[in-house]
Design a protein around this motif. Structure first.
Motif, PDB file in Angstrom:
ATOM      1  N   ILE A  68      -5.886  -6.004  -3.300  1.00 20.99           N
ATOM      2  CA  ILE A  68      -4.597  -6.211  -3.964  1.00 20.99           C
ATOM      3  C   ILE A  68      -4.342  -7.701  -3.905  1.00 20.99           C
ATOM      4  N   SER A  93      -7.090  -6.817   1.455  1.00 25.10           N
ATOM      5  CA  SER A  93      -8.306  -6.099   1.095  1.00 25.10           C
ATOM      6  C   SER A  93      -8.722  -5.225   2.264  1.00 25.10           C
ATOM      7  N   LEU A 149       0.827  -1.206   0.000  1.00 24.54           N
ATOM      8  CA  LEU A 149       0.000   0.000   0.000  1.00 24.54           C
ATOM      9  C   LEU A 149       0.863   1.260   0.000  1.00 24.54           C
ATOM     10  N   THR A 205      -4.276  -4.585  -8.447  1.00 27.66           N
ATOM     11  CA  THR A 205      -5.149  -3.811  -7.572  1.00 27.66           C
ATOM     12  C   THR A 205      -6.487  -3.562  -8.255  1.00 27.66           C
ATOM     13  N   TYR A 239     -10.833  -1.833  -1.610  1.00 25.02           N
ATOM     14  CA  TYR A 239      -9.712  -2.159  -2.492  1.00 25.02           C
ATOM     15  C   TYR A 239      -9.326  -3.607  -2.253  1.00 25.02           C
ATOM     16  N   MET A 256       2.705   1.739  -3.371  1.00 27.02           N
ATOM     17  CA  MET A 256       1.833   2.166  -4.469  1.00 27.02           C
ATOM     18  C   MET A 256       1.769   3.681  -4.546  1.00 27.02           C
TER      19      MET A 256
END
Length: 144
Positions: free
Chosen positions: A114, A93, A36, A119, A112, A39
């Protein structure tokens, strides 16, 4: 926020602490949270999502790939589920809480996911700030 004054930022939580009453180091769970952070930090395009950091407003953002008009300025990212450290297929998630416009009082959240470095985001849920969120919003840098 400070324990005795929830409308004031607890300064000790801003810097990294490996131990003590303000410990905020992820420890062994770093491997779960790191995708996270990377990203947003690295401006990643992962699966259906692009991410980055807007220095002019000091906020991370996410958007569907190639759709800058749907940019989401992040307020909070939380994790609800993740695979075990030894799992063959890795996933994380949770929810992102965001503003479509930096000065907009309306907030939204999206789920979300991943999974194996891909993603995905679900559709929006719009809602108004609550008493719980108001102090957090007041702590954000002034965007005027």
């Amino acid at each position: 926020p400070q324990a005795d004054n929830p409308s004031v930022l607890e300064e000790q939580t801003v810097n990294l602490h490996e131990s003590g009453p303000h410990k905020n180091s992820p420890g062994r769970s770093r491997a779960v949270y790191e995708p996270l952070a990377l990203m947003v930090q690295d401006g990643t395009k992962a699966g259906e999502v692009e991410c980055g950091f807007a220095k002019d407003v000091s906020r991370g953002w996410m958007q569907p790939k190639g759709d800058a008009s749907s940019r989401m300025y992040l307020l909070l990212v939380w994790q609800e589920e993740f695979s075990g450290f030894l799992a063959y297929h890795k996933f994380i998630s949770g929810q992102i809480l965001f503003q479509a416009q930096v000065k907009d009082a309306k907030l939204a959240s999206r789920t979300y996911i991943i999974e194996d470095d891909e993603t995905k985001l679900t559709s929006n849920r719009i809602f108004e700030p609550t008493q719980v969120l108001d102090p957090m919003l007041r702590m954000l840098p002034d965007q005027s």
